[in-house]
Design an enzyme around this catalytic site. Structure first.
Site, PDB file in Angstrom:
ATOM      1  N   ARG A 176       0.853  -1.191   0.000  1.00 43.34           N
ATOM      2  CA  ARG A 176       0.000   0.000   0.000  1.00 43.34           C
ATOM      3  C   ARG A 176       0.890   1.242   0.000  1.00 43.34           C
ATOM      4  O   ARG A 176       1.656   1.479   0.935  1.00 43.34           O
ATOM      5  CB  ARG A 176      -0.905   0.012   1.235  1.00 43.34           C
ATOM      6  CG  ARG A 176      -1.921   1.158   1.261  1.00 43.34           C
ATOM      7  CD  ARG A 176      -2.822   1.033   2.482  1.00 43.34           C
ATOM      8  NE  ARG A 176      -3.924   1.976   2.451  1.00 43.34           N
ATOM      9  CZ  ARG A 176      -3.869   3.209   2.950  1.00 43.34           C
ATOM     10  NH1 ARG A 176      -2.755   3.636   3.535  1.00 43.34           N
ATOM     11  NH2 ARG A 176      -4.921   4.003   2.895  1.00 43.34           N
ATOM     12  N   SER A 245     -12.383  -3.506   1.410  1.00 48.41           N
ATOM     13  CA  SER A 245     -12.525  -2.888   2.730  1.00 48.41           C
ATOM     14  C   SER A 245     -14.002  -2.667   3.036  1.00 48.41           C
ATOM     15  O   SER A 245     -14.763  -2.256   2.157  1.00 48.41           O
ATOM     16  CB  SER A 245     -11.805  -1.535   2.763  1.00 48.41           C
ATOM     17  OG  SER A 245     -10.426  -1.682   2.581  1.00 48.41           O
ATOM     18  N   LYS A 274      -6.555   5.981   8.011  1.00 50.60           N
ATOM     19  CA  LYS A 274      -7.888   6.296   7.493  1.00 50.60           C
ATOM     20  C   LYS A 274      -8.394   7.555   8.190  1.00 50.60           C
ATOM     21  O   LYS A 274      -9.315   7.517   9.008  1.00 50.60           O
ATOM     22  CB  LYS A 274      -8.855   5.136   7.748  1.00 50.60           C
ATOM     23  CG  LYS A 274      -8.500   3.843   7.026  1.00 50.60           C
ATOM     24  CD  LYS A 274      -8.774   3.927   5.543  1.00 50.60           C
ATOM     25  CE  LYS A 274      -8.532   2.594   4.868  1.00 50.60           C
ATOM     26  NZ  LYS A 274      -8.784   2.661   3.403  1.00 50.60           N
TER      27      LYS A 274
END
Length: 355
Positions: A176, A245, A274
């Site tokens: 990521r 997700s 997040k």
């Protein structure tokens, strides 16, 4: 076609002869596993057909150019050629051997017989498909067994930290990185894929289906605003892993209806990865345990201090970012996670056995 000088012809014939042997030998090794290991008549027959096609191109004039006593390559070796760690390693090594040999044949046959070059090119793609058919069904089985999942974050020692975590028991790595230029991301993904293959871990790419395709990743992980799962599936093929997700029961239900192979459940706790996303909490973890039929991974600021709470809420698998990427000892930290997850699985198996 430009004919090579006569002084080059023998060398070209030797190259073609050697690589025809190499491709046929590698195919035979894989064929034997399809035949005796998997009892798969169709795939065994496909290997045999390719071997016989290559044999038709193995003309006497190519064999006559062979000069084994003066072949300098016969004394060259590499430690990785002298041992095989397991059956998968053996099969992958021989499939790579076939693919490389076919690529050499394709190029040098352009100086010999154009139709042979075309046939070898087509056959190379057939072997790629064969490799996918051999290993891809195992991806979902490995996903089912996996418990500890590392999601990387940008790090100056990305490869070293990831390898240390793999040594500690990480079974899935997701690359990521939303900021690094594509050229570097491509290089990082290739290096991470090789690491994961070495440690027999699954390698997934976050968001980027194109990057996953480019490095032959085992799959992708998609957020709520990324490509639809159906589109990703069309691009990647039916056997690759696609995760999604989810932050609430509605998103979970949607991901399942779209065909996600696994889901992320969280963030269990608020997390800087997040920003602005409210914590889903333990209640959503418990909901997933009761309602999710595919593998799911609790995620979101899970660390060694709160892991017990997450497991108590019903999690059997966890995905972690900072707890490993920022750990002073990623191997030891991963070992702790792996041990606790194994203990949880053992307790659950005992409960099911006595129920």
């Amino acid at each position: 076609m430009v004919k090579p000088a006569s002084t080059d012809t023998t060398a070209i014939f030797r190259i073609l002869d050697a690589n025809l042997d190499r491709a046929r030998e590698g195919l035979r090794i894989v064929e034997e596993w399809f035949r005796f290991g998997l009892n798969h008549a169709e795939l065994a027959a496909r290997c045999k057909e390719m071997r016989q096609t290559l044999a038709q191109w193995h003309h006497d004039e190519l064999r006559a150019a062979r000069d084994t006593p003066n072949d300098v390559g016969t004394s060259l070796s590499h430690p990785q050629e002298e041992s095989r760690t397991d059956l998968n390693h053996l099969l992958r090594a021989n499939l790579c051997r076939v693919e490389e040999a076919l690529r050499v044949l394709e190029e040098y046959a352009k100086l010999y017989k154009t139709e042979m070059a075309i046939a070898c090119k087509q056959m190379r793609y057939q072997v790629y498909t064969l490799e996918s058919q051999l290993f891809s069904p195992q991806l979902k089985q490995r996903l089912e067994k996996a418990r500890l999942y590392l999601v990387t974050s940008p790090h100056e020692k990305l490869l070293a930290v990831t390898e240390a975590a793999l040594q500690g028991g990480v079974e899935i790595v997701q690359y990521r990185d939303k900021e690094t230029p594509d050229e570097q991301r491509f290089a990082n993904a290739i290096a991470l894929k090789k690491l994961c293959d070495r440690y027999h871990a699954l390698f997934l790419v976050n968001d980027r289906v194109d990057l996953a395709l480019a490095v032959d990743a085992d799959g992708v992980h998609l957020g709520q605003t990324d490509l639809p799962i159906a589109t990703a599936r069309q691009l990647l093929g039916p056997d690759k892993i696609i995760g999604r997700s989810t932050t609430n029961p509605q998103e979970l239900e949607k991901a399942l209806s779209e065909g996600a192979d696994y889901v992320g459940v969280g963030p269990v706790y608020e997390t800087p990865t997040k920003p602005g996303k409210a914590a889903a909490g333990h209640s959503y973890v418990s909901h997933a345990r009761e309602n999710c039929p595919v593998p799911w991974f609790a995620i979101g600021s899970i660390d060694t201090e709160n892991l017990g709470e997450v497991l108590a809420a019903g999690a059997e698998r966890v995905a972690v970012v900072r707890a490993l990427m920022q750990s002073e000892d990623p191997t030891l930290t991963a070992q702790f996670f792996a041990a606790q997850l194994h203990r949880q699985q053992t307790l659950q198996n005992l409960e099911e056995a006595t129920a």
